[in-house]
Design an enzyme around this catalytic site. Structure first.
Site, PDB file in Angstrom:
ATOM      1  N   HIS A  79       0.851  -1.193   0.000  1.00 24.83           N
ATOM      2  CA  HIS A  79       0.000   0.000   0.000  1.00 24.83           C
ATOM      3  C   HIS A  79       0.885   1.240   0.000  1.00 24.83           C
ATOM      4  O   HIS A  79       1.948   1.247   0.600  1.00 24.83           O
ATOM      5  CB  HIS A  79      -0.894   0.015   1.252  1.00 24.83           C
ATOM      6  CG  HIS A  79      -2.095   0.899   1.087  1.00 24.83           C
ATOM      7  ND1 HIS A  79      -2.065   2.230   1.403  1.00 24.83           N
ATOM      8  CD2 HIS A  79      -3.336   0.634   0.629  1.00 24.83           C
ATOM      9  CE1 HIS A  79      -3.255   2.751   1.149  1.00 24.83           C
ATOM     10  NE2 HIS A  79      -4.049   1.806   0.675  1.00 24.83           N
ATOM     11  N   ASP A 130      -8.013  -5.298  -0.920  1.00 25.04           N
ATOM     12  CA  ASP A 130      -8.440  -5.965  -2.145  1.00 25.04           C
ATOM     13  C   ASP A 130      -8.182  -7.471  -2.147  1.00 25.04           C
ATOM     14  O   ASP A 130      -8.857  -8.217  -2.845  1.00 25.04           O
ATOM     15  CB  ASP A 130      -7.737  -5.337  -3.358  1.00 25.04           C
ATOM     16  CG  ASP A 130      -8.214  -3.919  -3.574  1.00 25.04           C
ATOM     17  OD1 ASP A 130      -9.386  -3.655  -3.312  1.00 25.04           O
ATOM     18  OD2 ASP A 130      -7.399  -3.073  -3.984  1.00 25.04           O
TER      19      ASP A 130
END
Ligand code: COA
Length: 194
Positions: A79, A130
Site C-alpha cells: 500500500h 483488495d
C-alpha cells in the site's frame, strides 16, 4: 470499507476533474478510469486470478517465489500509505473465513493464507483490502469481472462527498513541475546532423 478512503488515486482524479468546473458525471468517469487500473481498484480481480492460479496449498511456495524472482508485483499486497499493515484487512479476512464455513469449502482461503505467509516472510508485504475482498466476492458467487464495478458502486459515496466539498471551496488543481532533465542544447539544423 470501500465507501471512502481519503485521497486515494481515484478520489484525487475526481477532485482534479471537479476543480476544472466539469460536471458531476464527468468527474465520476475520471475516477472510474483511474480505479480500473490493477494498481488501484483492479487489484481485487487480479488477486482472484492469482489465487485461482494455484491448484493447492503445496504449489503456492514455488509459484510465489517464481513471481518474486521475476520482480513481478503480487496483486492485493502492499500500500502507498500503510507501510506495516492495512487496518481493513483483519475485518475483510474474518468475513472471508466466515464464508468458508457457510460454503464448507476452504481451499481458496488456505491458498490465500499461504500467499500471505510467504510474502510477509520474504518481503514484509501485507495484504491490502483488495486481497481478501476478492475471496469474499468469490464466496458470494460474484464473477471476478464484477469485482471492480462493485468497488466503484461502493466508492461512489466517497467520490461524491469529495466532489461536493471540492465544488464548495473550489480552486483549480494545477501542480507545478520542476524540470530536472538535460540542460538547454543548441539547435542543429537537419542538414548538419549526422
Ligand atoms: N508485490 C511485489 N513487490 C511489491 C509489491 C507487491 N504487491 N508492493 C510493493 N512491492 C515492492 C516494490 O516493488 C518495492 O521494491 P523495491 O524496493 O525493490 O523497488 C518495495 O516493495 C517497496 O514498495 P513501496 O514503495 O512500499 O510501494 P509503492 O508505494 O510504490 O506501491 C502499491 C504501492 C499499492 C502501488 C504497490 O504495493 C502495488 O503495486 N501493489 C499491488 C497492487 C495492489 O494491490 N493495489 C491495491 C492497493 S490498495
Amino acid at each position: 470499507m470501500y465507501a471512502e478512503h481519503e485521497f486515494n488515486t481515484s478520489t484525487f482524479a475526481a477532485r482534479v476533474a471537479t476543480s476544472t468546473g466539469t460536471d458531476f458525471y464527468s468527474a465520476i468517469v475520471a475516477a472510474i478510469a483511474t480505479l480500473r487500473g490493477p494498481l488501484h481498484g483492479g487489484a481485487n480481480e487480479a488477486a482472484m486470478k492469482l489465487i485461482n492460479s494455484f491448484k493447492n496449498v503445496e504449489s503456492v511456495e514455488k509459484g510465489i517465489h517464481e513471481l518474486l524472482a521475476k520482480k513481478s508485483l503480487v496483486m492485493g499486497f502492499g500500500h502507498r500509505v500503510y507501510k506495516e499493515s492495512d487496518p481493513r484487512t483483519p475485518i475483510i479476512k474474518s468475513l472471508a473465513l466466515r464464508l468458508t464455513h457457510t460454503h464448507h469449502e476452504d481451499s481458496k482461503f488456505l491458498i490465500a493464507e499461504k500467499i500471505e505467509e510467504i510474502l510477509w516472510k520474504e518481503k514484509q508485504l501485507f495484504p491490502n483490502l483488495d486481497f481478501y475482498s476478492a475471496l469474499v466476492f468469490h464466496y458470494l458467487g460474484i464473477p471476478a469481472s464484477f469485482f471492480t464495478p462493485i468497488f466503484v458502486i461502493s466508492r461512489l459515496s466517497g467520490w461524491s462527498a469529495h466532489i461536493m466539498e471540492q465544488r464548495a471551496h473550489n480552486r483549480l488543481i494545477r501542480p507545478n513541475a520542476k524540470y530536472i532533465g538535460p540542460a538547454i542544447k543548441d539547435y542543429v539544423l537537419l542538414k548538419d546532423r549526422e
